[in-house]
Design a protein around this motif. Structure first.
Motif, PDB file in Angstrom:
ATOM      1  N   ASP A  14       6.213 -13.367  10.986  1.00 13.89           N
ATOM      2  CA  ASP A  14       6.117 -12.128  10.209  1.00 13.89           C
ATOM      3  C   ASP A  14       7.198 -11.120  10.582  1.00 13.89           C
ATOM      4  OD1 ASP A  14       3.974 -13.098   8.827  1.00 13.89           O
ATOM      5  OD2 ASP A  14       2.461 -12.110  10.060  1.00 13.89           O
ATOM      6  N   ASP A  18      13.003  -8.899  13.107  1.00 15.42           N
ATOM      7  CA  ASP A  18      12.932  -7.830  14.102  1.00 15.42           C
ATOM      8  C   ASP A  18      13.039  -8.389  15.521  1.00 15.42           C
ATOM      9  OD1 ASP A  18      12.404  -5.674  12.174  1.00 15.42           O
ATOM     10  OD2 ASP A  18      10.527  -6.736  11.862  1.00 15.42           O
ATOM     11  N   GLN A 199       6.651   4.593  10.111  1.00 20.46           N
ATOM     12  CA  GLN A 199       7.352   4.456   8.835  1.00 20.46           C
ATOM     13  C   GLN A 199       7.747   3.004   8.576  1.00 20.46           C
ATOM     14  OE1 GLN A 199       7.679   7.100   6.730  1.00 20.46           O
ATOM     15  NE2 GLN A 199       6.437   8.148   8.282  1.00 20.46           N
ATOM     16  N   LEU A 200       7.062   2.081   9.235  1.00 18.34           N
ATOM     17  CA  LEU A 200       7.372   0.662   9.061  1.00 18.34           C
ATOM     18  C   LEU A 200       6.935   0.182   7.684  1.00 18.34           C
ATOM     19  CD1 LEU A 200       6.177  -0.710  12.525  1.00 18.34           C
ATOM     20  CD2 LEU A 200       8.500  -0.142  11.834  1.00 18.34           C
ATOM     21  N   PRO A 201       7.562  -0.877   7.165  1.00 17.88           N
ATOM     22  CA  PRO A 201       7.131  -1.441   5.881  1.00 17.88           C
ATOM     23  C   PRO A 201       5.650  -1.811   5.916  1.00 17.88           C
ATOM     24  CG  PRO A 201       9.227  -2.382   6.559  1.00 17.88           C
ATOM     25  CD  PRO A 201       8.738  -1.577   7.719  1.00 17.88           C
ATOM     26  N   LYS A 202       4.978  -1.621   4.793  1.00 14.35           N
ATOM     27  CA  LYS A 202       3.532  -1.833   4.736  1.00 14.35           C
ATOM     28  C   LYS A 202       3.135  -3.256   5.102  1.00 14.35           C
ATOM     29  CE  LYS A 202       2.590   1.770   1.296  1.00 14.35           C
ATOM     30  NZ  LYS A 202       2.049   2.058  -0.058  1.00 14.35           N
ATOM     31  N   ASP A 203       3.918  -4.239   4.685  1.00 12.14           N
ATOM     32  CA  ASP A 203       3.550  -5.623   4.984  1.00 12.14           C
ATOM     33  C   ASP A 203       3.606  -5.894   6.481  1.00 12.14           C
ATOM     34  OD1 ASP A 203       6.331  -5.288   4.920  1.00 12.14           O
ATOM     35  OD2 ASP A 203       6.686  -7.396   4.447  1.00 12.14           O
ATOM     36  N   LYS A 204       4.560  -5.251   7.165  1.00 14.00           N
ATOM     37  CA  LYS A 204       4.650  -5.458   8.607  1.00 14.00           C
ATOM     38  C   LYS A 204       3.556  -4.698   9.342  1.00 14.00           C
ATOM     39  CE  LYS A 204       9.403  -6.941   8.782  1.00 14.00           C
ATOM     40  NZ  LYS A 204      10.731  -6.884   9.423  1.00 14.00           N
ATOM     41  N   ARG A 206       0.631  -4.246   8.166  1.00 14.62           N
ATOM     42  CA  ARG A 206      -0.559  -5.078   7.947  1.00 14.62           C
ATOM     43  C   ARG A 206      -0.582  -6.244   8.936  1.00 14.62           C
ATOM     44  NH1 ARG A 206       0.539  -6.364   3.194  1.00 14.62           N
ATOM     45  NH2 ARG A 206      -0.339  -4.491   2.257  1.00 14.62           N
ATOM     46  N   GLN A 245       0.673   7.798  -4.361  1.00 14.17           N
ATOM     47  CA  GLN A 245       1.574   6.648  -4.417  1.00 14.17           C
ATOM     48  C   GLN A 245       1.010   5.557  -5.321  1.00 14.17           C
ATOM     49  OE1 GLN A 245       4.549   6.563  -3.167  1.00 14.17           O
ATOM     50  NE2 GLN A 245       4.960   4.498  -3.930  1.00 14.17           N
ATOM     51  N   GLU A 249       2.791   4.197  -8.763  1.00 14.58           N
ATOM     52  CA  GLU A 249       3.166   2.797  -8.921  1.00 14.58           C
ATOM     53  C   GLU A 249       2.441   2.165 -10.106  1.00 14.58           C
ATOM     54  OE1 GLU A 249       2.435   0.893  -5.216  1.00 14.58           O
ATOM     55  OE2 GLU A 249       4.104   1.893  -4.190  1.00 14.58           O
TER      56      GLU A 249
END
Length: 305
Positions: A14, A18, A199-204, A206, A245, A249
């Motif tokens: 995942d 990084d 502020q990390l991407p939502k998928d990460k 999760r 948000q 969307e």
């Protein structure tokens, strides 16, 4: 058991980009990160079949094919990255790392770099190389090592790299063995707050939350329930922005799906109606979100259209 080390396999996939950025500050210059990665777990298992009588894997290994920016005129260049997550003290670990190298190189004939990530609680245990010396013939196989126990919580917490958060969670599980249930619960909630506020991407986020939830294990169901309630309370604090948000969307998605080429006024009208019907925002807040005068919102509200 407090830990399920097999979870490392999933979280490494995942956040593997990084992982590379964490250990190689110039990763963008070295690797074609946008090219993606090939995870060769099945191939690695063929080289080292798991023990048939083992209920859980004794160690976690990962083999990843990574494309590099070095290339010739004929084909793209790639390397193999071998990762071992070692959670217990093994006197034969260095030899096993060398065996992996030999079998992997024999199969692929490509450059290999290896990492040993030690997640055990034994200070001083950090075998970093394997060597042999026999009648003038010498061999030394050295690999990258990273001892989780020796890392600074402050440094990991202060890093914006998602893999640093993985390590922070891993260390919490490691030190959790010496904590009370209440202390570990507090640590777990604090890490969750940090992740959800990042502020990390939502998928990460999760993926990291799932790793935190299942890797840092709480024994009592009461503590588990307290953690889940704490997460629910934290996420509800951000409900307003989440609704904004979500509606933005959804309005965009519905417009695309319907294939409607609306004028700006019609788009504003649809969005305003949605906000009036599904939120408790004030007229002023809706006007700001839609980007229209307050009088426009008042007109839509009055007509109820």
């Amino acid at each position: 058991m407090k830990r399920d080390d097999s979870l490392w396999k999933a979280i490494l996939e995942d956040v593997f980009d990084d992982f590379l950025r964490f250990f190689y500050p110039k990763a963008e210059e070295l690797f074609l990160l946008d090219r993606g990665f090939d995870y060769l777990d099945k191939e690695l298992e063929q080289l080292f079949p798991p023990e048939q009588d083992s209920y859980q894997p004794r160690y976690v290994d990962k083999l990843v094919k990574v494309y590099t920016r070095q290339h010739d005129q004929v084909q793209e260049q790639w390397i193999l990255i071998h990762i071992e997550v070692q959670g217990y003290k093994d006197p034969n670990f260095a030899e096993r790392m060398f065996q992996y190298y030999c079998r992997i190189f024999d199969k692929y004939r490509q450059p290999i770099t290896a990492f040993a990530l030690f997640t055990d609680g034994h200070r001083g245990y950090q075998p970093a190389y394997y060597e042999q010396d026999c009648l003038g013939t010498q061999l030394r196989y050295q690999y990258n090592v990273y001892k989780l126990l020796d890392q600074s919580d402050a440094a990991l917490s202060g890093s914006a790299n998602p893999f640093a958060k993985v390590l922070l969670i891993g260390k919490a599980a490691l030190l959790g063995k010496k904590m009370t249930e209440a202390q570990l619960l507090t640590v777990k909630i604090n890490i969750a707050k940090e992740l959800l506020a990042s502020q990390l991407p939502k998928d990460k986020v999760r993926s990291l939350m799932n790793f935190l939830r299942y890797y840092v294990r709480l024994e009592k169901q009461e503590a588990v329930d307290k953690f889940e309630r704490a997460i629910e309370a934290i996420t509800q604090q951000n409900t307003t922005m989440g609704i904004e948000q979500f509606l933005l969307e959804r309005a965009k998605k519905e417009g695309i799906e319907q294939g409607i080429e609306q004028g700006m006024r019609e788009k504003n009208l649809v969005f305003t109606q949605m906000l009036l019907q599904e939120t408790s925002f004030t007229v002023e807040q809706i006007a700001r979100l839609v980007g229209v005068p307050v009088s426009f919102v008042e007109e839509v509200k009055k007509k109820g259209v």
